[in-house]
Scaffold this active site. Structure first.
Site, PDB file in Angstrom:
ATOM      1  N   ASP A 121     -12.233  14.020  -1.208  1.00 34.89           N
ATOM      2  CA  ASP A 121     -12.012  14.813  -2.417  1.00 34.89           C
ATOM      3  C   ASP A 121     -13.093  15.886  -2.459  1.00 34.89           C
ATOM      4  OD1 ASP A 121     -11.324  15.771  -4.874  1.00 34.89           O
ATOM      5  OD2 ASP A 121     -11.452  13.855  -5.917  1.00 34.89           O
ATOM      6  N   CYS A 142      -4.689 -14.814  -1.197  1.00 33.27           N
ATOM      7  CA  CYS A 142      -3.547 -15.652  -1.592  1.00 33.27           C
ATOM      8  C   CYS A 142      -3.211 -16.712  -0.553  1.00 33.27           C
ATOM      9  CB  CYS A 142      -2.332 -14.766  -1.875  1.00 33.27           C
ATOM     10  SG  CYS A 142      -2.506 -13.781  -3.382  1.00 33.27           S
ATOM     11  N   ASP A 186      -3.474   7.977  -4.598  1.00 37.80           N
ATOM     12  CA  ASP A 186      -4.730   7.222  -4.529  1.00 37.80           C
ATOM     13  C   ASP A 186      -5.205   6.886  -5.929  1.00 37.80           C
ATOM     14  OD1 ASP A 186      -7.525   8.853  -5.335  1.00 37.80           O
ATOM     15  OD2 ASP A 186      -5.755  10.120  -5.084  1.00 37.80           O
ATOM     16  N   CYS A 192       2.563 -12.924  -2.400  1.00 35.91           N
ATOM     17  CA  CYS A 192       1.611 -12.081  -1.668  1.00 35.91           C
ATOM     18  C   CYS A 192       1.150 -12.769  -0.387  1.00 35.91           C
ATOM     19  CB  CYS A 192       0.403 -11.766  -2.553  1.00 35.91           C
ATOM     20  SG  CYS A 192      -0.808 -10.672  -1.767  1.00 35.91           S
ATOM     21  N   ASP A 195     -11.330  22.873  -6.771  1.00 39.68           N
ATOM     22  CA  ASP A 195     -10.385  23.330  -7.790  1.00 39.68           C
ATOM     23  C   ASP A 195     -10.982  23.181  -9.175  1.00 39.68           C
ATOM     24  OD1 ASP A 195     -10.333  20.531  -7.609  1.00 39.68           O
ATOM     25  OD2 ASP A 195      -8.344  20.414  -8.488  1.00 39.68           O
ATOM     26  N   HIS A 243      -6.928  -8.635  -2.773  1.00 41.27           N
ATOM     27  CA  HIS A 243      -5.566  -8.905  -3.241  1.00 41.27           C
ATOM     28  C   HIS A 243      -4.926  -7.668  -3.870  1.00 41.27           C
ATOM     29  CE1 HIS A 243      -2.106 -10.513  -5.288  1.00 41.27           C
ATOM     30  NE2 HIS A 243      -2.560  -9.953  -6.392  1.00 41.27           N
ATOM     31  N   CYS A 302      -1.771 -11.743   1.265  1.00 38.69           N
ATOM     32  CA  CYS A 302      -3.143 -11.331   1.537  1.00 38.69           C
ATOM     33  C   CYS A 302      -4.049 -12.526   1.838  1.00 38.69           C
ATOM     34  CB  CYS A 302      -3.711 -10.525   0.357  1.00 38.69           C
ATOM     35  SG  CYS A 302      -4.290 -11.536  -1.036  1.00 38.69           S
ATOM     36  N   PHE A 353     -13.268  17.096  -9.607  1.00 39.92           N
ATOM     37  CA  PHE A 353     -13.034  16.268 -10.797  1.00 39.92           C
ATOM     38  C   PHE A 353     -14.345  15.678 -11.302  1.00 39.92           C
ATOM     39  CE2 PHE A 353     -12.029  12.297 -12.987  1.00 39.92           C
ATOM     40  CZ  PHE A 353     -11.120  12.748 -13.928  1.00 39.92           C
TER      41      PHE A 353
END
Length: 374
Positions: free
Chosen positions: A96, A313, A270, A308, A150, A339, A310, A100
């Protein structure tokens, strides 16, 4: 052409919606979209190792120019071989521009045509971010994708200020473009215009005219406006967004927003959300959010989400993760973060399957109902 190191292909467009599957080739690997990108602001996704990120099927991660400029400094990162080597991540990285973050400093910054003067949130030291300086920093960091500098308008924002910020963003894109020299890095322009459809369209058309830029982003949404308004802006904007470049919706990543964005033809999204809420003890599941700290889970033998796959899990119970969280053990935040990231990747993978089968809107409706958004 500024670079020939990037290639973009549209593999499938869903007949039900604007959703699509694409392939974006970068110097550090291929990104297949739609894709959710975990955020590693300070050259790390909080509490999660690069190896664990790969196991969740993370294709690309983000880092932040503002934070890395202040600490440890872009010159140091460059000296250490660039971000990829510095953080031991061999897949694509997006940086980025820090816009921001700089604009969120409010009382600590002043916007001028030449750039933004700001005081460091760390030690109060004075700095100037110009478009040229930001590209210098991003090129030193070495990410595959660089965002232009920006001007992000707040919500609400009057028309005159939104127009002024949008036009300045375009002028700054031109300066970023002229400062961009590394063919191994892609520059993405950013569409601004706040909640004004005419400004958004004008910005998108002008930004897309930089044909050498391999991608295009939409910034300044999810800044406090109601979600239906964000979707309305996207619906109006998408017809003028280029079809031959990846489209990136910045800073948006809750489960409902992912599904809404991707079904409209967004390719990349994102958000810090999955790791941020994980550290506070909230996990995303196929039946809605679970606040794992709550007493009702103290003797719950089930995984965080029975659907899930992952690491958390597969190996641990809700009762155990609740215990870790309430005992202040770092492992609790790590497991919840792993997770949540995997949950968003799996959601995206499931939607991708629906796109291949031309049923993305059916998927969206089923998901929203199941997750409790309807």
């Amino acid at each position: 052409m500024k670079t020939n190191k990037f290639k973009f292909e549209v593999l499938k467009e869903c007949k039900q919606s604007g959703a699509r599957i694409t392939r974006f080739t970068t110097p550090h690997g291929v990104i297949e979209t739609p894709v959710f990108m975990p955020v590693g602001t300070q050259a790390t996704v909080k509490a999660v190792s690069p190896e664990e990120l790969k196991e969740t099927n993370s294709q690309i991660i983000l880092s932040n120019t503002y934070h890395l400029y202040l600490r440890p400094g872009h010159q140091l990162v460059e000296k250490m071989g660039g971000l990829h080597k510095f953080m031991n991540w061999d897949r694509p990285i997006l940086t980025d521009s820090g816009g921001f973050q700089v604009f969120s400093l409010s009382d600590l910054r002043k916007i001028k045509e030449e750039g933004v003067y700001f005081s460091s949130h760390l030690d109060g030291s004075k700095h100037l971010f110009s478009p040229e300086k930001v590209i210098e920093i991003e090129q030193a960091l070495g990410a595959d994708i660089m965002m232009q500098f920006d001007v992000c308008s707040p919500y609400p924002c009057d028309y005159r200020a939104a127009k002024e910020n949008m036009e300045r963003t375009l002028r700054w894109l031109d300066r970023c473009y002229n400062a961009w020299t590394n063919e191994n890095q892609a520059l993405f322009g950013i569409v601004q215009g706040n909640m004004y459809k005419d400004l958004r369209r004008e910005s998108a058309i002008a930004t897309a005219s930089y044909t050498d830029c391999p991608g295009i982003a939409i910034g300044g949404l999810s800044v406090g406006e109601p979600k239906p308004l964000m979707y309305e802006i996207l619906d109006d904007l998408m017809p003028v967004m280029p079809k031959d470049k990846p489209r990136y919706l910045m800073g948006v990543g809750s489960p409902d927003c992912l599904v809404e964005g991707f079904t409209r033809g967004i390719d990349m999204m994102d958000c810090v959300l999955p790791t941020r809420i994980a550290r506070n003890g909230t996990v995303m599941t196929s039946s809605g959010k679970v606040v794992i700290r709550n007493a009702q889970y103290k003797d719950d033998p089930r995984p965080l989400d029975e659907e899930c796959d992952c690491y958390a899990c597969r190996n641990y119970s809700r009762a155990y993760i609740r215990h870790l969280m309430n005992a202040g053990e770092i492992m609790g935040a790590r497991l919840a973060s792993i997770h949540n990231i995997r949950f968003l990747h799996k959601l995206t993978e499931d939607l991708k399957k629906a796109i291949w089968e031309d049923r993305s809107l059916d998927f969206k409706n089923e998901f929203m109902k199941k997750y409790g958004y309807n």
